[in-house]
Enzyme design. Structure first.
Site, short mmCIF file in Angstrom:
data_model
loop_
_atom_site.label_atom_id
_atom_site.label_comp_id
_atom_site.label_asym_id
_atom_site.label_seq_id
_atom_site.Cartn_x
_atom_site.Cartn_y
_atom_site.Cartn_z
N LYS A 115 24.98 -7.12 -36.48
CA LYS A 115 26.45 -7.12 -36.53
C LYS A 115 27.02 -5.71 -36.41
O LYS A 115 28.08 -5.52 -35.84
CB LYS A 115 26.94 -7.78 -37.82
CG LYS A 115 26.78 -9.28 -37.80
CD LYS A 115 27.74 -9.95 -38.77
CE LYS A 115 27.67 -11.46 -38.59
NZ LYS A 115 28.40 -12.17 -39.66
N LYS A 201 24.48 -21.75 -27.38
CA LYS A 201 24.71 -22.57 -28.56
C LYS A 201 26.09 -23.23 -28.51
O LYS A 201 27.04 -22.60 -28.04
CB LYS A 201 24.66 -21.68 -29.81
CG LYS A 201 23.51 -22.01 -30.74
CD LYS A 201 23.46 -21.04 -31.90
CE LYS A 201 23.72 -21.74 -33.21
NZ LYS A 201 23.34 -20.93 -34.37
N LYS A 204 32.38 -22.77 -31.55
CA LYS A 204 33.82 -22.95 -31.68
C LYS A 204 34.57 -21.98 -30.78
O LYS A 204 35.73 -22.20 -30.46
CB LYS A 204 34.25 -22.75 -33.13
CG LYS A 204 34.12 -21.31 -33.58
CD LYS A 204 34.68 -21.10 -34.97
CE LYS A 204 34.38 -19.70 -35.44
NZ LYS A 204 35.50 -18.81 -35.54
#
Ligand code: TRP
Length: 339
Positions: A115, A201, A204
């Site tokens: 991250k 994947k 959203k």
């Protein structure tokens, strides 16, 4: 058995969230209740502030996630369902454990490295200490088992290291303060891919709504999305080996298998040799049958924020009660005087 697990409150819930984590929570809730144990499930809203975020979205997503969990079968009468923000003991214990966690341990966390990327200096302190809060989440309740995805295993190992060092440094062998939690990674945790691209994947944030089945989709939408899902021109193979190099076909078979509670080989024994023209309607109907009750309940619940807030308030009350003894023992072990 004491099960504890958390999930970040993201919005736009979809089939991937359901088959990836939520469904397993429901299964464990029922198994643990049958064995006289307790399960605690929470929204990791405190973790969500470790990355840039919009406060209005966080509040809305927290309620939306509660609605989804309840719609999917988390029963607030069987499990303790709450959000971290209403249980101050999480933040308190995190600070207390910060004296035990080591910079070197946190520096090795792959989620931190991924991250932060090349810009470590620009990250929030919360992103770096995220795993210490996660350790507090489970140690606070003396969790024995923590159901998580593979990507969270390292954080759970860190929680064990923190617990062990704390017990070692501040408690006697006969009366440890913390239980060492066991990560449980469900073997069948399905990795659901995009309906438009079998190598990505289901997400959203995919700009194409056709790429995912949302928990808000109605029956017609589900049927249409499956009908238009990307495939290849070959008929289905009769066993799993034949799916190699056919990511889209493998994904649809995986979804069918997960929803039906069967193995991919069982599904292929039935559909092998047939084309997608036969398989897709069967998959669509299965999804509508199994997801229909969930999506209907979700659409209804997410409008009822009073009800959702009541669910969270009740869960928080219970969680605060369960957290109190361990938190008090931690303060005392550290020599912190509290009147
Ligand atoms: N970090 C977890 C995730 O992103 C969420 C989480 C927070 C969690 N606290 C936890 C999971 C404690 C298990 C136990 O998926």
């Amino acid at each position: 058995m004491r099960i504890v697990s958390g999930i970040q409150p993201t919005g736009n819930l979809h089939l991937g969230n359901y088959l990836g984590a939520i469904r397993n929570w429901v299964k464990m809730q029922d198994e643990v209740a049958a064995g006289g144990g307790l399960s605690l499930y929470f929204l990791a809203d405190l973790h969500a502030i470790s990355m840039p975020h919009d406060p209005a979205d966080l509040a809305a997503n927290t309620r939306e996630m509660v609605a989804a969990l309840v719609a999917c079968g988390i029963d607030p009468d069987k499990s303790v369902l709450f959000n971290q923000a209403q249980v101050p003991a999480h933040a308190e214990l995190q600070w207390l454990l910060s004296g035990t966690a080591r910079m070197g341990w946190l520096n090795r966390m792959t989620q931190w490295k991924d991250k932060a990327g090349k810009n470590r200096e620009g990250q929030s302190v919360a992103l770096f200490t995220y795993p210490v809060l996660q350790a507090a989440d489970v140690l606070l309740y003396q969790a024995t088992h923590v159901p998580v995805g593979e990507d969270q295993k390292q954080h759970l190992e860190l929680a064990r290291d923190i617990a062990q060092k704390f017990n070692n440094d501040f408690a006697s062998e006969e009366t440890p303060v913390f239980t060492l939690p066991e990560p449980t990674i469900p073997p069948e945790a399905a990795r659901i891919m995009s309906l438009r691209d079998g190598s990505a994947k289901m997400s959203k944030s995919d700009p194409s709504d056709m790429s995912r089945i949302n928990l808000t989709d109605d029956a017609d939408t589900i049927m249409a999305k499956i009908r238009k899902a990307k495939t290849d021109p070959e008929p289905l193979p009769s066993d799993k080996g034949g799916l190699a190099g056919r990511a889209e076909a493998a994904n649809l078979i995986g979804i069918y298998a997960a929803m039906a509670g069967e193995s991919a080989d069982t599904v292929l024994a039935r559909f092998g040799g047939q084309g997608f023209g036969a398989f897709k309607p069967a998959l669509g109907e299965l999804l509508v049958e199994k997801l229909g009750p969930i999506t209907a309940r979700f659409r209804e619940l997410r409008e009822d924020s009073e009800r959702l807030d009541a669910v969270l308030a009740k869960g928080a009350l219970k969680a605060r009660e369960l957290a109190a003894p361990t938190l008090a023992a931690t303060y005392a072990a550290l020599g912190l005087v509290r009147g």
